[in-house]
Design a protein around this motif. Structure first.
Motif, PDB file in Angstrom:
ATOM      1  N   LEU A   1       0.794  -1.226   0.000  1.00  0.00           N
ATOM      2  CA  LEU A   1       0.000   0.000   0.000  1.00  0.00           C
ATOM      3  C   LEU A   1       0.828   1.280   0.000  1.00  0.00           C
TER       4      LEU A   1
ATOM      5  N   THR B   1      -0.533   4.942  -1.096  1.00  0.00           N
ATOM      6  CA  THR B   1      -0.625   5.914  -0.002  1.00  0.00           C
ATOM      7  C   THR B   1       0.121   7.192  -0.354  1.00  0.00           C
TER       8      THR B   1
ATOM      9  N   PHE C   1      -7.739   2.133   3.847  1.00  0.00           N
ATOM     10  CA  PHE C   1      -6.499   1.372   3.736  1.00  0.00           C
ATOM     11  C   PHE C   1      -6.340   0.382   4.891  1.00  0.00           C
TER      12      PHE C   1
END
Length: 132
Positions: free
Chosen positions: A54, A58, A112
């Motif tokens: 991620l 991000t 997330f």
């Protein structure tokens, strides 16, 4: 001769998506002034762990948000104490706009599903005193 590591080297490694990103910051804990009801001999920290899968998304999401905020409000950094309190770059921003920024980031962190941790340290459990 060893190469001197730069901050950008760490960012580049993170953006490759091969390492966890672990970001920790103090929470604005008391340091002896202005906090009459809180003990001054402790410090609290909040951290977020971003898994390698991620990190790239991000970075892109936060960069996009900051670009938009800079375009709309001339904001160059996100400091939640300033956003919430209407200080610094957020001084002339309406409460509704500041709350929208907080809401956007909170929703992103929720989407997330980042692990977030909070730790307080004091003189008993921190070798350097836990305070300042």
């Amino acid at each position: 001769m060893k190469k001197q590591l730069r901050y950008q080297d760490f960012i580049d490694e993170l953006r490759n998506g091969t390492h966890y990103g672990v970001f920790v910051d103090d929470t604005g804990s008391p340091s002896g002034t202005g906090y009459k009801l809180l003990p001054t001999n402790r410090k609290s920290y909040v951290g977020v762990v971003i898994p390698p899968s991620l990190v790239t998304d991000t970075f892109s999401s936060l960069a996009s948000l900051l670009t938009d905020l800079n375009r709309r409000f001339r904001v160059s950094e996100l400091h939640f104490t300033d956003i919430y309190g209407g200080n610094g770059e957020f001084k002339n921003m309406a409460w509704e706009d500041r709350l929208g920024i907080i809401d956007t980031i909170a929703k992103a962190f929720g989407a997330f599903n980042f692990p977030i941790f909070v730790q307080s340290l004091n003189q008993r459990n921190c070798p350097n005193g836990g305070g300042n």
